[in-house]
Design a protein around this motif. Sequence first.
Motif, PDB file in Angstrom:
ATOM      1  N   VAL A   9       0.814  -1.214   0.000  1.00 43.07           N
ATOM      2  CA  VAL A   9       0.000   0.000   0.000  1.00 43.07           C
ATOM      3  C   VAL A   9       0.851   1.269   0.000  1.00 43.07           C
ATOM      4  O   VAL A   9       0.315   2.377   0.056  1.00 43.07           O
ATOM      5  CB  VAL A   9      -0.986   0.012   1.188  1.00 43.07           C
ATOM      6  N   ARG A  25      -3.069   3.240  -2.644  1.00 43.93           N
ATOM      7  CA  ARG A  25      -4.425   2.676  -2.585  1.00 43.93           C
ATOM      8  C   ARG A  25      -5.320   3.494  -3.520  1.00 43.93           C
ATOM      9  O   ARG A  25      -6.302   4.115  -3.083  1.00 43.93           O
ATOM     10  CB  ARG A  25      -4.980   2.723  -1.164  1.00 43.93           C
ATOM     11  N   ASP A  27      -7.629   2.872  -5.560  1.00 47.10           N
ATOM     12  CA  ASP A  27      -9.045   2.515  -5.589  1.00 47.10           C
ATOM     13  C   ASP A  27      -9.800   3.078  -4.391  1.00 47.10           C
ATOM     14  O   ASP A  27     -11.030   3.185  -4.411  1.00 47.10           O
ATOM     15  CB  ASP A  27      -9.206   0.991  -5.619  1.00 47.10           C
ATOM     16  N   LYS A  28      -9.064   3.465  -3.324  1.00 46.02           N
ATOM     17  CA  LYS A  28      -9.658   4.057  -2.124  1.00 46.02           C
ATOM     18  C   LYS A  28      -9.263   5.526  -1.989  1.00 46.02           C
ATOM     19  O   LYS A  28      -9.337   6.098  -0.905  1.00 46.02           O
ATOM     20  CB  LYS A  28      -9.191   3.300  -0.875  1.00 46.02           C
ATOM     21  N   ARG A  29      -8.847   6.124  -3.117  1.00 43.11           N
ATOM     22  CA  ARG A  29      -8.350   7.502  -3.115  1.00 43.11           C
ATOM     23  C   ARG A  29      -7.253   7.700  -2.067  1.00 43.11           C
ATOM     24  O   ARG A  29      -7.128   8.730  -1.435  1.00 43.11           O
ATOM     25  CB  ARG A  29      -9.490   8.503  -2.883  1.00 43.11           C
ATOM     26  N   ASN A  30      -6.465   6.637  -1.880  1.00 45.94           N
ATOM     27  CA  ASN A  30      -5.306   6.649  -0.988  1.00 45.94           C
ATOM     28  C   ASN A  30      -5.656   7.001   0.451  1.00 45.94           C
ATOM     29  O   ASN A  30      -4.851   7.618   1.168  1.00 45.94           O
ATOM     30  CB  ASN A  30      -4.234   7.592  -1.537  1.00 45.94           C
ATOM     31  N   CYS A  31      -6.858   6.606   0.881  1.00 41.90           N
ATOM     32  CA  CYS A  31      -7.201   6.786   2.293  1.00 41.90           C
ATOM     33  C   CYS A  31      -6.216   6.000   3.161  1.00 41.90           C
ATOM     34  O   CYS A  31      -5.771   4.916   2.798  1.00 41.90           O
ATOM     35  CB  CYS A  31      -8.619   6.293   2.562  1.00 41.90           C
ATOM     36  N   SER A  33      -5.252   3.710   5.986  1.00 46.66           N
ATOM     37  CA  SER A  33      -5.727   2.632   6.853  1.00 46.66           C
ATOM     38  C   SER A  33      -4.625   2.299   7.857  1.00 46.66           C
ATOM     39  O   SER A  33      -3.477   2.714   7.691  1.00 46.66           O
ATOM     40  CB  SER A  33      -6.031   1.398   6.007  1.00 46.66           C
ATOM     41  N   SER A  66      -4.229  11.996  -0.795  1.00 48.08           N
ATOM     42  CA  SER A  66      -4.870  11.149   0.211  1.00 48.08           C
ATOM     43  C   SER A  66      -6.176  11.808   0.635  1.00 48.08           C
ATOM     44  O   SER A  66      -6.179  12.973   1.022  1.00 48.08           O
ATOM     45  CB  SER A  66      -3.980  10.936   1.437  1.00 48.08           C
ATOM     46  N   ASP A  70      -9.302   6.194   6.360  1.00 43.11           N
ATOM     47  CA  ASP A  70     -10.260   5.211   5.884  1.00 43.11           C
ATOM     48  C   ASP A  70     -11.365   5.065   6.941  1.00 43.11           C
ATOM     49  O   ASP A  70     -11.118   4.573   8.042  1.00 43.11           O
ATOM     50  CB  ASP A  70      -9.542   3.875   5.664  1.00 43.11           C
ATOM     51  N   LYS A  72     -13.908   3.119   7.245  1.00 41.39           N
ATOM     52  CA  LYS A  72     -14.250   1.755   7.655  1.00 41.39           C
ATOM     53  C   LYS A  72     -13.133   1.109   8.464  1.00 41.39           C
ATOM     54  O   LYS A  72     -13.342   0.652   9.593  1.00 41.39           O
ATOM     55  CB  LYS A  72     -14.573   0.901   6.423  1.00 41.39           C
ATOM     56  N   GLU A  73     -11.920   1.100   7.909  1.00 42.46           N
ATOM     57  CA  GLU A  73     -10.830   0.361   8.549  1.00 42.46           C
ATOM     58  C   GLU A  73     -10.219   1.117   9.725  1.00 42.46           C
ATOM     59  O   GLU A  73      -9.832   0.488  10.720  1.00 42.46           O
ATOM     60  CB  GLU A  73      -9.750   0.035   7.517  1.00 42.46           C
TER      61      GLU A  73
END
Length: 285
Positions: A9, A25, A27-31, A33, A66, A70, A72-73
């Motif tokens: 990552v 990351r 696909d997650k806009r580089n959030c 985690s 970034s 994230d 969720k995580e």
Amino acid sequence: MTELSSNGVVAYDVENGIAWVRFNRPDKRNCMSPTLNRDMMEVLEALEFRDDFGVLVLSGEGSAWSAGMDLKEYFRENEAKGLAATRKAQREAYGWWERLRWYHKPTIAMINGWCFGGGYGPLFACDLAFAAEEAQFGLSEINWGILPGGGASKVAAELLPFRKAMYHAMMGENLSGTQAAEWGLVNEAVPLDRLKDRVTEVASVLLGKNAVALKATKDAIRRVREMTYDNAEDFLIRAQEAANSFDGEGRKEATRQFIDEKSFKPGLGAYDKTKAPRKTAKAGA
């Protein structure tokens, strides 16, 4: 050659004296985690004292720098595990931001896209920051019912005038890269297709400076912000004396080139490090 962190990552490569480190990351806009935060510390530690680069650039893969933490995580999953998990995740995030603030090499944030919330932590940690005009900066926390935490409020208060910091934090409206430069969040904004070239240009200038002096200078600017003038004056005397213990010949060589050779002018560029003793040329490289 691009290398990846343990969990893939964080991506990085070293080229022509510059370490290009990227959130990976897309696909997650580089959030960020917990996994990314651990990997970033791993990469920063692995690179810090390598001899093949002198400037670190932090950027992001894809369309974002970034987009913050994230949800969720970092938040939901850790909160479900209890306070211990939450505190551990916070320490891992804040830990690499702190490591970056006091990094041994000069650091540049290259904001290629979205920079939100928690992204302000590493943004502030970097010594310099350049953004694409198309980038978007936001403290959107107010829009989902929380305050800008994780240092984001401190970053806004440090980098922005009071009224602009209040507006930015309370309204939840985004700033473009151009506005971010005008407000002081970044040094400069340029079109996205020129961003890497501009950052490379700045990094190349830094590579020509005395590495020991650069480390002392970046630390000094961060430290003296919270000092009285008298305390800062005393601190800077001691800091210069400490720097001299690591590199006692660099300034002497610069003085020689200025006075004896008349080969450089301090107001127009750096002295020629290739003529300096080996210790000066290598220190902090």
